[in-house]
Design an enzyme around this catalytic site. Structure first.
Site, short mmCIF file in Angstrom:
data_model
loop_
_atom_site.label_atom_id
_atom_site.label_comp_id
_atom_site.label_asym_id
_atom_site.label_seq_id
_atom_site.Cartn_x
_atom_site.Cartn_y
_atom_site.Cartn_z
CB SER A 1 -0.92 0.01 1.22
OG SER A 1 -0.16 0.23 2.41
CD GLU B 1 3.12 -2.44 -7.82
OE1 GLU B 1 2.22 -1.58 -7.66
OE2 GLU B 1 2.95 -3.64 -7.66
CG LEU B 2 3.97 2.52 -3.31
CD1 LEU B 2 4.11 3.94 -2.77
CD2 LEU B 2 4.37 1.49 -2.26
CB CYS C 1 -1.72 -2.62 -7.28
SG CYS C 1 -0.55 -3.57 -8.29
CD GLU D 1 -4.80 -0.28 -3.68
OE1 GLU D 1 -4.28 -1.01 -4.55
OE2 GLU D 1 -4.18 0.14 -2.69
#
Length: 491
Positions: free
Chosen positions: A240, A259-260, A293, A387
């Site tokens: 996250s 990498e979020l 994601c 998200e």
């Protein structure tokens, strides 16, 4: 160790040992993972103790020389063997993924296919590591000299992996780091300890020296301690945005690849094949219960075909088979836990209270959320701005193409987007104007090839995940200056 993990009889608890200082261990306290679908203990891990971060960092620093001295061809051969082993153990590891995460076994098989590909691509990239002969004699002060570079291992790498694709995302980080010649510390997700242990054991079974990797289990506390360790040269984290910020704070002045999160948008124009687009959005919006994601979250549909698309999408989602993740026919299993499913359902309820409507789904059974479509939620609803990371897709109308691009860009995230259209002008405009790391044309946001650069902008992080780009992040450029020796001529 690989056989011990994978040959656990059905119904028994899978042991997930730690690998610390060159030795597998299950000594000490344990934590239990309760499968979100089967609702019983499925794996048991040995969490890191107070001093384990220091032990791991010091061991990795000493071990880094051993790994760095392996020729790239040797590393590549080991990675090719790991690829073959991933294929050979596909069923067993997919079953563990289904038990630990509720991910359908059909998706777990697909993930292991990607693990095999990822290790194979890492092997190919190991063979490409080299350097440059620099044109120093092109400037007057460089005449009479020669300079060369090569890409050297960074030393100690830290890989922090998420639960949603625990096998393949670990393969990306560990495979690329090993290809680069590093000693890697893996901090596994608490939700997938046995899956993580299986992938680490698989690389060792393929012939990697034990100095090449360590595996620690635990929560954010051990992760923060590892991030802060001065021996660690580079950190690759997937998770996250909030946790990524914490990783950066704990790491300090280290190289980071983050990498979020994302709340990916897919745009459907009136010239698209609506039925095909609806099926793709239904399939890729709920794979792994939407816990990706780049999972389809926001679908913007041109108003002239909005009602038709909502009906097609609703029908396609209603046809998805929900159930036991160990059943090969199941398309949607459970989410990672009850709390995650309840959060997503509460966001759907919140949107309905603000004027949206649920066209299908909207029910929860434990950790299983029935695939849910929310039509026309307000722009400030949580299902749009946050998200979701769950089995929910929102569908909204748009009138003007430039305006919908601007609407997509209001997100604080920018990972990947999808676009359905036959208009080349729109494709190029979207590629230029959308604030995302990648655009998928005539596909949804949820599509990825493991050998293609992947990553985002804004709160979706920085750096790119694919073996080629990750090898660059896991190496440093070293320069050799030959003063007074020239291959270029002396005058």
């Amino acid at each position: 160790m690989l056989d011990a993990i994978l040959e656990t009889p059905a119904g028994d608890v899978v042991l997930a040992p730690a690998l610390l200082g060159g030795k597998w261990t299950t000594d000490g306290a344990t934590t239990e993972r309760i499968g979100p679908y089967v609702r019983k203990v499925v794996s048991r891990a040995r969490p890191a103790g107070p001093g384990d971060a220091r032990i791991a960092a010091e061991y990795a620093q000493a071990a880094a020389r051993t790994v760095a001295r392996l020729a790239p061809a040797t590393r590549a051969t080991i990675l090719d063997r790991a690829s073959a082993l991933a294929t050979g153990h596909r069923e067993a590891i997919a079953r563990i993924i289904a038990l630990e995460l509720g991910k359908p076994v059909r998706d777990g098989r697909g993930e292991l296919d990607r693990v095999a590909d990822t290790f194979a691509v890492c092997a190919a990239e190991a063979r490409q590591i080299g350097g440059e002969l620099l044109p120093v004699a092109g400037w007057a002060r460089g005449v009479g000299n020669t300079a060369l570079t090569y890409r050297a291992p960074a030393g100690v790498a830290l890989a922090i992996t998420p639960f949603n694709a625990p096998a393949n995302l670990l393969a990306h980080k560990l495979g690329a780091s090993f290809a680069a010649g590093n000693s890697t510390i893996v901090k596994a997700p608490p939700q997938a300890p046995a899956t993580s242990a299986a992938i680490v054991a698989l690389l060792l079974e393929a012939g990697a020296p034990v100095e090449s990797v360590q595996l620690l289990h635990g929560d954010g506390e051990i992760g923060a301690a590892l991030c802060a360790a001065p021996e660690v040269a580079v950190i690759s984290f997937t998770g996250s945005a909030e946790t990524g910020a914490a990783v950066a704070r704990a790491a300090g002045a280290k190289r980071l690849v983050l990498e979020l999160g994302g709340n990916a948008a897919t745009i459907v124009c009136a010239d698209a094949d609506l039925a095909a687009a609806a099926k793709v959005c239904a399939r890729t919006g709920y794979s792994n219960s939407g816990q990706s994601c780049i999972s389809v979250q926001r679908v913007y549909v041109q108003r002239s075909c909005y009602t038709e698309f909502v009906d097609l999408m609703t029908a396609a989602v209603a046809d998805l088979r929900v159930g036991d993740p160990l059943d090969p026919a199941t398309e949607v299993g459970s989410m990672v836990d009850d709390q995650a499913a309840e959060r997503v359902l509460s966001w759907a309820t919140e949107a309905v209270a603000s004027g949206a409507r649920i066209t299908v789904g909207g029910r929860r059974d434990g950790a299983t959320l029935s695939p849910t479509v929310v039509a026309d939620p307000p722009a400030d609803a949580s299902v749009i701005t946050q998200e979701v990371f769950g089995a929910l897709v929102s569908v909204l109308p748009f009138d003007d193409f430039d305006e919908v691009l601007a609407t997509c860009n209001t997100s604080r995230f920018g990972l990947q987007a999808g676009l359905f259209t036959r208009d080349v002008g729109r494709i190029l405009t979207a590629w230029r104007e959308l604030d995302v790391g990648g655009l998928v044309v005539n596909g949804s946001s949820n599509f990825r090839l493991d050998h293609v650069p992947f990553g985002g902008v804004k709160d979706s992080g920085f750096g790119r995940e694919s073996p080629r780009y990750m090898v660059e992040d896991f190496t440093v450029v070293k320069t050799l200056m030959l003063h007074g020796l020239s291959i270029w001529g002396e005058n």
